[in-house]
Design an enzyme around this catalytic site. Structure first.
Site, short mmCIF file in Angstrom:
data_model
loop_
_atom_site.label_atom_id
_atom_site.label_comp_id
_atom_site.label_asym_id
_atom_site.label_seq_id
_atom_site.Cartn_x
_atom_site.Cartn_y
_atom_site.Cartn_z
N THR A 46 0.82 -1.22 0.00
CA THR A 46 0.00 0.00 0.00
C THR A 46 0.85 1.26 0.00
O THR A 46 0.36 2.32 -0.38
CB THR A 46 -0.91 0.04 1.24
OG1 THR A 46 -0.10 -0.01 2.42
CG2 THR A 46 -1.89 -1.13 1.24
N ASP A 47 2.11 1.16 0.42
CA ASP A 47 2.90 2.38 0.62
C ASP A 47 3.17 3.12 -0.68
O ASP A 47 3.13 4.34 -0.72
CB ASP A 47 4.21 2.10 1.38
CG ASP A 47 5.07 1.01 0.78
OD1 ASP A 47 4.62 0.33 -0.17
OD2 ASP A 47 6.21 0.82 1.25
N GLY A 146 17.45 -11.07 4.06
CA GLY A 146 16.61 -11.76 3.10
C GLY A 146 15.32 -12.30 3.66
O GLY A 146 14.64 -13.10 3.02
N ALA A 147 14.95 -11.86 4.86
CA ALA A 147 13.75 -12.38 5.51
C ALA A 147 12.54 -11.47 5.33
O ALA A 147 11.48 -11.74 5.90
CB ALA A 147 14.02 -12.58 7.01
N LEU A 149 12.40 -8.45 6.47
CA LEU A 149 12.29 -7.68 7.70
C LEU A 149 13.08 -6.38 7.61
O LEU A 149 13.43 -5.79 8.62
CB LEU A 149 12.76 -8.52 8.90
CG LEU A 149 11.97 -9.83 9.09
CD1 LEU A 149 12.56 -10.65 10.24
CD2 LEU A 149 10.50 -9.54 9.35
N SER A 150 13.34 -5.96 6.39
CA SER A 150 13.90 -4.65 6.11
C SER A 150 15.34 -4.48 6.58
O SER A 150 15.71 -3.48 7.16
CB SER A 150 13.03 -3.55 6.74
OG SER A 150 13.27 -2.31 6.13
N SER A 152 17.83 -3.99 4.61
CA SER A 152 18.45 -2.92 3.84
C SER A 152 18.12 -1.55 4.42
O SER A 152 19.00 -0.68 4.54
CB SER A 152 18.03 -3.00 2.37
OG SER A 152 16.61 -2.91 2.24
N GLU A 191 17.58 3.97 -1.60
CA GLU A 191 17.18 2.62 -1.99
C GLU A 191 16.59 2.60 -3.40
O GLU A 191 16.89 1.72 -4.19
CB GLU A 191 16.18 2.05 -0.98
CG GLU A 191 15.79 0.62 -1.29
CD GLU A 191 15.57 -0.22 -0.05
OE1 GLU A 191 15.05 -1.32 -0.19
OE2 GLU A 191 15.95 0.21 1.06
N ASP A 203 9.40 1.08 5.13
CA ASP A 203 10.50 0.50 5.88
C ASP A 203 11.33 1.57 6.59
O ASP A 203 11.66 1.45 7.76
CB ASP A 203 11.41 -0.31 4.95
CG ASP A 203 10.69 -1.45 4.27
OD1 ASP A 203 9.55 -1.77 4.68
OD2 ASP A 203 11.25 -2.02 3.32
#
Length: 428
Positions: A46-47, A146-147, A149-150, A152, A191, A203
């Site tokens: 949605t962001d 890579g999960a 969960l942000s 980066s 990013e 994020d």
């Protein structure tokens, strides 16, 4: 019993990253800063549609030790990157970037690999007119990579508050939400443009603007936030995160394709973003059927249906949590919250098509083991799922998911409990 992935204390994280700094870069840093990963409670994809989302910061953080330099060079080392070939004692490889040469992904000055995230932050802040020095930086993290969960954004935001500190930018004060919003915007540019990942702003907002004990209601149409008290422990509940270990990638075109379809659907409907449609539905000035009937393309119809109903699910869950805070989240309110999580997953899997076999199995197995509701979280195509569980049965639910993965021949999942933590800050 399945082990839960622990979060490092600030002291532990600072000690680790200081040791890495001394070994790879020499001397002492000017300080240590940390930024959390995030898990999104609800409001997926949605962001970038000007919508609503409800993330919370994890206690799992990325730590950076940083020292300003008098030139325009950045030297970078990460504990998550392999040791330099042939280096004595397994010393980590040090990467070097000319900050004056940083340019967007795909151009001649593109930065290769993970250094694009911190170098991109420096590039974006300088582009906004801030005096950003060169720097030496060491990075270590307990945010699972890579999960979904942000990890980066945690790097970006930790570097952002570090550069704010050494550069005296004055944007990262603990109560300066406007300043932190500006830092978050710079991290989003890093990013999107330098790392080349077309993500939205959720994020970075979560990592820089969340408060301990709260979920963050983020309105991406104007960047405004509302802190929503979120105390599951008071109700004997926990939010179990299942890292499926399925590869999670946002730069392979799938994420970008979803964003392009949403933008083309908004154009076909004659609106600036799909948020306009969601607000019209909430106001009762149109219906979902009427909206979808105006779209000739089936892919557009399915993507739009997810986005507008997901925005409504965010509103509905905020209403539930506000009406039944803390220990009051029981009975009918708990059932409603669980049903909203379930509905979000179904929409993401069927209409948005961003789930995968591992995510679907994690959700199904958690529900079968007694979870009140479960859904994939993050961008999808791998990554993590969340399950709203009774705290006393969290380990039992994790065991059930692990057994289901073993029976399916999937990689062994990892687990953590999401406790709403605070935002990026100096830690030493």
């Amino acid at each position: 019993m399945s082990a839960l992935l622990p979060a490092w204390t600030d002291a532990e994280g600072a000690a680790r990253v200081r040791a890495l700094f001394a070994d790879a870069l020499g001397g002492e840093p000017d300080g240590v800063w940390a930024a959390p990963g995030r898990v999104n409670l609800i409001g997926e994809h949605t962001d970038y549609n000007d919508g609503l989302c409800l993330p919370l910061a994890l206690p799992h953080r990325t730590f950076v030790a940083l020292r300003a330099r008098p030139d325009r060079t950045a030297r970078l080392v990460s504990a998550q990157e392999g040791a330099a070939s042939g280096a004595a004692g397994g010393r980590r490889a040090v990467r070097e970037v000319d900050l004056d040469g940083v340019a967007p992904a795909g151009s001649a000055g593109a930065v290769d690999g993970w250094p694009a995230y911190p170098a991109g932050v420096a590039w974006a802040l300088a582009g906004d007119g801030h005096p950003v020095p060169g720097f030496d930086v060491a990075v270590d993290s307990c945010v699972p990579y890579g999960a979904g969960l942000s990890s980066s954004a945690a790097i970006e935001c930790a570097v952002a508050v570090a550069l704010d500190g050494v550069g005296g930018l004055g944007l990262a004060g603990p109560d300066d939400d406007a300043g932190r919003a500006r830092l978050a915007a710079a991290c989003v540019r890093a990013e999107n443009e330098v790392a080349g990942a077309p993500t939205g702003g959720m994020d970075q907002a979560a990592s820089l603007r969340c408060r301990s004990g709260h979920a963050l209601l983020l309105d991406t149409s104007d960047g405004s936030v509302t802190q929503i008290p979120f105390d599951l422990a008071a109700a004997g509940l926990a939010l179990l995160v299942v890292d499926t270990r399925a590869e999670h990638r946002l730069v392979d075109g799938q994420y970008a394709r979803r964003r392009e379809v949403c933008e083309s659907a908004a154009a076909a409907l004659g609106v600036a973003s799909l948020r306009v449609v969601a607000d019209a539905l909430a106001a009762g000035t149109t219906t979902l059927t009427e909206v979808l009937d105006r779209l000739a393309d089936d892919e557009q119809r399915r993507r739009v249906r997810h986005v507008v109903t997901e925005i409504e699910r965010v509103r509905a869950l905020v209403d539930v949590l506000s009406a039944a805070p803390g220990a009051a989240l029981t009975g009918t309110a708990l059932a409603e919250a669980g049903a909203l999580l379930d509905g979000s997953h179904a929409s993401l899997a069927e209409d948005y098509e961003v789930s995968c076999d591992e995510l679907d199995l994690a959700v199904t197995a958690a529900r079968a083991a007694g979870a009140h509701g479960a859904r994939m979280t993050g961008g999808g195509f791998g990554g993590s799922a969340i399950a709203l569980v009774d705290a006393a049965s969290a380990a039992e639910v994790a065991d059930a998911v692990e057994r289901a993965f073993a029976a399916a021949g999937f990689a062994r999942p990892e687990f953590l409990v999401a406790e709403p933590a605070g935002a990026a800050a100096p830690v030493g």
